[in-house]
Scaffold this motif. Structure first.
Motif, PDB file in Angstrom:
ATOM      1  N   SER A   1       0.805  -1.227   0.000  1.00 44.67           N
ATOM      2  CA  SER A   1       0.000   0.000   0.000  1.00 44.67           C
ATOM      3  C   SER A   1       0.836   1.275   0.000  1.00 44.67           C
ATOM      4  O   SER A   1       0.296   2.364  -0.176  1.00 44.67           O
ATOM      5  CB  SER A   1      -0.923   0.005   1.227  1.00 44.67           C
ATOM      6  N   GLY A   2       2.147   1.141   0.166  1.00 39.50           N
ATOM      7  CA  GLY A   2       3.015   2.308   0.123  1.00 39.50           C
ATOM      8  C   GLY A   2       3.559   2.603  -1.260  1.00 39.50           C
ATOM      9  O   GLY A   2       4.453   3.445  -1.419  1.00 39.50           O
ATOM     10  N   LEU A   3       3.024   1.889  -2.276  1.00 37.53           N
ATOM     11  CA  LEU A   3       3.463   2.073  -3.657  1.00 37.53           C
ATOM     12  C   LEU A   3       2.304   2.555  -4.522  1.00 37.53           C
ATOM     13  O   LEU A   3       1.133   2.334  -4.204  1.00 37.53           O
ATOM     14  CB  LEU A   3       3.990   0.760  -4.230  1.00 37.53           C
ATOM     15  N   ARG A   4       2.638   3.185  -5.636  1.00 34.73           N
ATOM     16  CA  ARG A   4       1.638   3.504  -6.645  1.00 34.73           C
ATOM     17  C   ARG A   4       1.350   2.260  -7.474  1.00 34.73           C
ATOM     18  O   ARG A   4       2.259   1.509  -7.841  1.00 34.73           O
ATOM     19  CB  ARG A   4       2.138   4.606  -7.579  1.00 34.73           C
ATOM     20  N   GLY A   5       0.120   2.015  -7.753  1.00 33.63           N
ATOM     21  CA  GLY A   5      -0.246   0.908  -8.625  1.00 33.63           C
ATOM     22  C   GLY A   5       0.010  -0.442  -7.991  1.00 33.63           C
ATOM     23  O   GLY A   5      -0.095  -0.633  -6.773  1.00 33.63           O
ATOM     24  N   ASP A   6       0.412  -1.394  -8.812  1.00 33.97           N
ATOM     25  CA  ASP A   6       0.560  -2.776  -8.382  1.00 33.97           C
ATOM     26  C   ASP A   6       1.982  -3.140  -7.988  1.00 33.97           C
ATOM     27  O   ASP A   6       2.286  -4.318  -7.768  1.00 33.97           O
ATOM     28  CB  ASP A   6       0.096  -3.719  -9.495  1.00 33.97           C
ATOM     29  N   GLY A   7       2.877  -2.164  -7.923  1.00 38.28           N
ATOM     30  CA  GLY A   7       4.249  -2.466  -7.575  1.00 38.28           C
ATOM     31  C   GLY A   7       5.048  -2.910  -8.783  1.00 38.28           C
ATOM     32  O   GLY A   7       4.757  -2.511  -9.921  1.00 38.28           O
ATOM     33  N   ALA A   8       6.048  -3.752  -8.551  1.00 33.32           N
ATOM     34  CA  ALA A   8       6.937  -4.153  -9.646  1.00 33.32           C
ATOM     35  C   ALA A   8       7.564  -5.497  -9.337  1.00 33.32           C
ATOM     36  O   ALA A   8       7.556  -5.966  -8.194  1.00 33.32           O
ATOM     37  CB  ALA A   8       8.016  -3.097  -9.858  1.00 33.32           C
ATOM     38  N   GLU A   9       8.116  -6.103 -10.389  1.00 32.32           N
ATOM     39  CA  GLU A   9       8.826  -7.368 -10.241  1.00 32.32           C
ATOM     40  C   GLU A   9      10.175  -7.238 -10.939  1.00 32.32           C
ATOM     41  O   GLU A   9      10.288  -6.641 -12.007  1.00 32.32           O
ATOM     42  CB  GLU A   9       8.015  -8.502 -10.858  1.00 32.32           C
ATOM     43  N   PHE A  10      11.219  -7.801 -10.305  1.00 33.68           N
ATOM     44  CA  PHE A  10      12.575  -7.688 -10.823  1.00 33.68           C
ATOM     45  C   PHE A  10      13.201  -9.072 -10.915  1.00 33.68           C
ATOM     46  O   PHE A  10      13.107  -9.865  -9.975  1.00 33.68           O
ATOM     47  CB  PHE A  10      13.444  -6.822  -9.902  1.00 33.68           C
ATOM     48  N   SER A  11      13.854  -9.344 -12.034  1.00 36.57           N
ATOM     49  CA  SER A  11      14.687 -10.532 -12.152  1.00 36.57           C
ATOM     50  C   SER A  11      16.092 -10.173 -11.697  1.00 36.57           C
ATOM     51  O   SER A  11      16.421  -9.000 -11.461  1.00 36.57           O
ATOM     52  CB  SER A  11      14.724 -11.020 -13.600  1.00 36.57           C
ATOM     53  N   LEU A  12      16.952 -11.173 -11.593  1.00 30.68           N
ATOM     54  CA  LEU A  12      18.338 -10.899 -11.238  1.00 30.68           C
ATOM     55  C   LEU A  12      18.994 -10.041 -12.317  1.00 30.68           C
ATOM     56  O   LEU A  12      19.765  -9.119 -12.002  1.00 30.68           O
ATOM     57  CB  LEU A  12      19.097 -12.211 -11.056  1.00 30.68           C
ATOM     58  N   CYS A  13      18.694 -10.287 -13.562  1.00 29.93           N
ATOM     59  CA  CYS A  13      19.246  -9.465 -14.641  1.00 29.93           C
ATOM     60  C   CYS A  13      18.764  -8.023 -14.532  1.00 29.93           C
ATOM     61  O   CYS A  13      19.530  -7.079 -14.798  1.00 29.93           O
ATOM     62  CB  CYS A  13      18.851 -10.051 -15.998  1.00 29.93           C
ATOM     63  N   ASP A  14      17.503  -7.839 -14.130  1.00 34.54           N
ATOM     64  CA  ASP A  14      16.980  -6.482 -13.945  1.00 34.54           C
ATOM     65  C   ASP A  14      17.786  -5.739 -12.884  1.00 34.54           C
ATOM     66  O   ASP A  14      18.144  -4.570 -13.065  1.00 34.54           O
ATOM     67  CB  ASP A  14      15.513  -6.523 -13.529  1.00 34.54           C
ATOM     68  N   LEU A  15      18.046  -6.409 -11.766  1.00 40.03           N
ATOM     69  CA  LEU A  15      18.800  -5.761 -10.697  1.00 40.03           C
ATOM     70  C   LEU A  15      20.215  -5.436 -11.150  1.00 40.03           C
ATOM     71  O   LEU A  15      20.744  -4.350 -10.866  1.00 40.03           O
ATOM     72  CB  LEU A  15      18.837  -6.647  -9.454  1.00 40.03           C
ATOM     73  N   LYS A  16      20.839  -6.358 -11.876  1.00 37.58           N
ATOM     74  CA  LYS A  16      22.214  -6.137 -12.320  1.00 37.58           C
ATOM     75  C   LYS A  16      22.314  -5.022 -13.345  1.00 37.58           C
ATOM     76  O   LYS A  16      23.388  -4.448 -13.547  1.00 37.58           O
ATOM     77  CB  LYS A  16      22.789  -7.431 -12.893  1.00 37.58           C
ATOM     78  N   SER A  17      21.207  -4.695 -13.994  1.00 36.00           N
ATOM     79  CA  SER A  17      21.217  -3.606 -14.966  1.00 36.00           C
ATOM     80  C   SER A  17      21.139  -2.233 -14.309  1.00 36.00           C
ATOM     81  O   SER A  17      21.386  -1.214 -14.967  1.00 36.00           O
ATOM     82  CB  SER A  17      20.055  -3.769 -15.947  1.00 36.00           C
ATOM     83  N   LEU A  18      20.804  -2.194 -13.039  1.00 32.98           N
ATOM     84  CA  LEU A  18      20.725  -0.928 -12.307  1.00 32.98           C
ATOM     85  C   LEU A  18      22.112  -0.513 -11.836  1.00 32.98           C
ATOM     86  O   LEU A  18      23.024  -1.337 -11.741  1.00 32.98           O
ATOM     87  CB  LEU A  18      19.781  -1.082 -11.112  1.00 32.98           C
ATOM     88  N   PRO A  19      22.310   0.771 -11.521  1.00 32.33           N
ATOM     89  CA  PRO A  19      23.619   1.220 -11.017  1.00 32.33           C
ATOM     90  C   PRO A  19      24.025   0.415  -9.788  1.00 32.33           C
ATOM     91  O   PRO A  19      23.231   0.229  -8.858  1.00 32.33           O
ATOM     92  CB  PRO A  19      23.370   2.691 -10.668  1.00 32.33           C
TER      93      PRO A  19
END
Length: 418
Positions: free
Chosen positions: A119-137
């Motif tokens: 409830s502290g997020l807008r919308g339905d939130g998000a999902e991340f794979s390991l590759c998604d996380l590794k693509s972030l700074p």
């Protein structure tokens, strides 16, 4: 948004009393203890030590646990300090202690997903794979992880006060170079709103059960959103290698300098809530109960305390008339290490040890002192550190029933031989 832990705790319990907070999995007895601790209601009546054994592997732990490097304590494995001498600043992954509430899961990194929701997020939130996380700074940070009960056995052996829980000596701590992404970055990507108050990571290991048989669910512990946005990481590397299974693969939480339970391993989802959250791991557990504390217990534990350890086995032999170099490490959750003193005569005289590292927050310093024992017989070594807050390790630690946060000077016995 509050950052003071006691104010935060008081606010959460007041909100629970008003029906504005959730406490999934918390018994009525447990919540009454909390409310008493906060002074929200008056005092109310409130209706295992592990055994060490040797072995190369243990059911529930993946990596080998050779006796020369570990003491196995139930589902946990304590590092032997004698095995850390000469290993360098960072604790090698294969020598890092293991703290499990159940057993180590072996998760598939390719199919693993992190769900961020609530409830502290807008919308339905998000999902991340390991590759998604590794693509972030990415961020790399050297920090210790330490069980809140590290040193618990010394309440009994040095103070004559037996506490419940695993009888760690000082080996439930390790320093690693962690690499991952800031939790703040992930939360903002998921749609964090100003209404969020709590952030609760949850592990993917098997559900835990209390000592009385009560189901507790998956390991989870809420953080104030201000802390989550500060220095908390989601890490996927440990000392330059992918996280090993026993240490949270594929991704774990790292909360620098806080008690180890906050650094949830095998994280699978993170709830971001506009309502206050509680779990068994910040109510009946990981608070201080006992003489000198409120009947409902202290506020939930956050920062670790101040400790020192010799890189020696218990009853280590030393030849009289020869110069030996005593080595060890000291660390603090409250600041950097400022100085370390060592006594070789049971505490009558103290000598300043040489520090071998530039003191850094969230980490330890290595130190050494030459010693030439003169006479054969039993001797007691002591080490005490002082940190940048001006705190020095005391002779004793106020007792609490679950044996957390022992910070007293440990009396380390050795034997001088002729």
């Amino acid at each position: 948004m509050t950052t003071d832990e006691r104010d935060y705790d008081h606010l959460r319990m007041r909100q629970w009393l008003d029906g504005a907070a959730r406490a999934d999995g918390i018994s009525r007895r447990g919540m009454l203890r909390l409310l008493t601790a906060a002074g929200v209601i008056g005092a109310v009546g409130a209706g295992g030590t592990g055994t060490a054994h040797a072995g190369p592997t243990v059911p529930g732990i993946v990596k080998p646990l050779p006796d020369e490097h570990f003491i196995v304590r139930g589902t946990n494995a304590e590092s032997r300090w004698s095995g850390l001498r000469g290993t360098g600043f960072h604790t090698p992954n294969e020598l890092f202690f293991v703290r499990n509430h159940t057993t180590t899961p072996e998760l598939d990194a390719e199919s693993w997903r992190l769900r961020v929701w609530g409830s502290g997020l807008r919308g339905d939130g998000a999902e991340f794979s390991l590759c998604d996380l590794k693509s972030l700074p990415s961020t790399t940070h050297t920090a210790f992880v330490e069980c809140a009960g590290n040193g618990r056995s010394f309440y009994a052996t040095q103070q004559g006060q037996t506490a419940s829980g695993t009888a760690w000596t000082l080996g439930a701590v390790g320093v690693a170079r962690w690499r991952g992404v800031r939790l703040a970055h992930v939360l903002r990507r998921a749609g964090l709103t100003r209404h969020a108050v709590d952030v609760q990571p949850r592990g993917l290991d098997a559900e835990a059960t209390a000592s009385d048989g009560t189901p507790m669910g998956h390991v989870r512990r809420p953080l104030p959103v201000a802390k989550a946005l500060d220095d908390v990481l989601l890490v996927h590397e440990m000392n330059g290698r992918p996280l090993p299974p026993d240490h949270g693969a594929p991704v774990r939480v790292l909360v620098p300098s806080w008690v180890g339970i906050a650094s949830v391993k095998w994280v699978g989802d993170i709830e971001v809530s506009a309502e206050p959250l509680y779990s068994p791991w910040n109510t009946d557990l990981y608070r201080l109960f006992g003489p000198g504390y409120p009947e409902g217990g202290s506020a939930p534990l956050t920062r670790q305390t101040l400790k020192s350890a010799f890189e020696l086995p218990w009853d280590a032999p030393f030849a009289a008339g020869r110069t030996h170099h005593l080595t060890g490490r000291s660390w603090s959750g409250a600041g950097t290490i400022r100085s370390v003193e060592v006594s070789t005569d049971g505490g009558r005289r103290w000598h300043h040890a040489r520090l071998h590292d530039v003191p850094r927050r969230d980490s330890w310093v290595r130190w050494s002192l030459p010693w030439t024992p003169r006479a054969a017989g039993a001797a007691t070594l002591l080490a005490r550190a002082t940190d940048s807050t001006g705190t020095r390790q005391p002779d004793t630690t106020p007792f609490n029933e679950q044996g957390y946060l022992f910070n007293g000077v440990v009396r380390h016995p050795v034997l001088v031989t002729a």
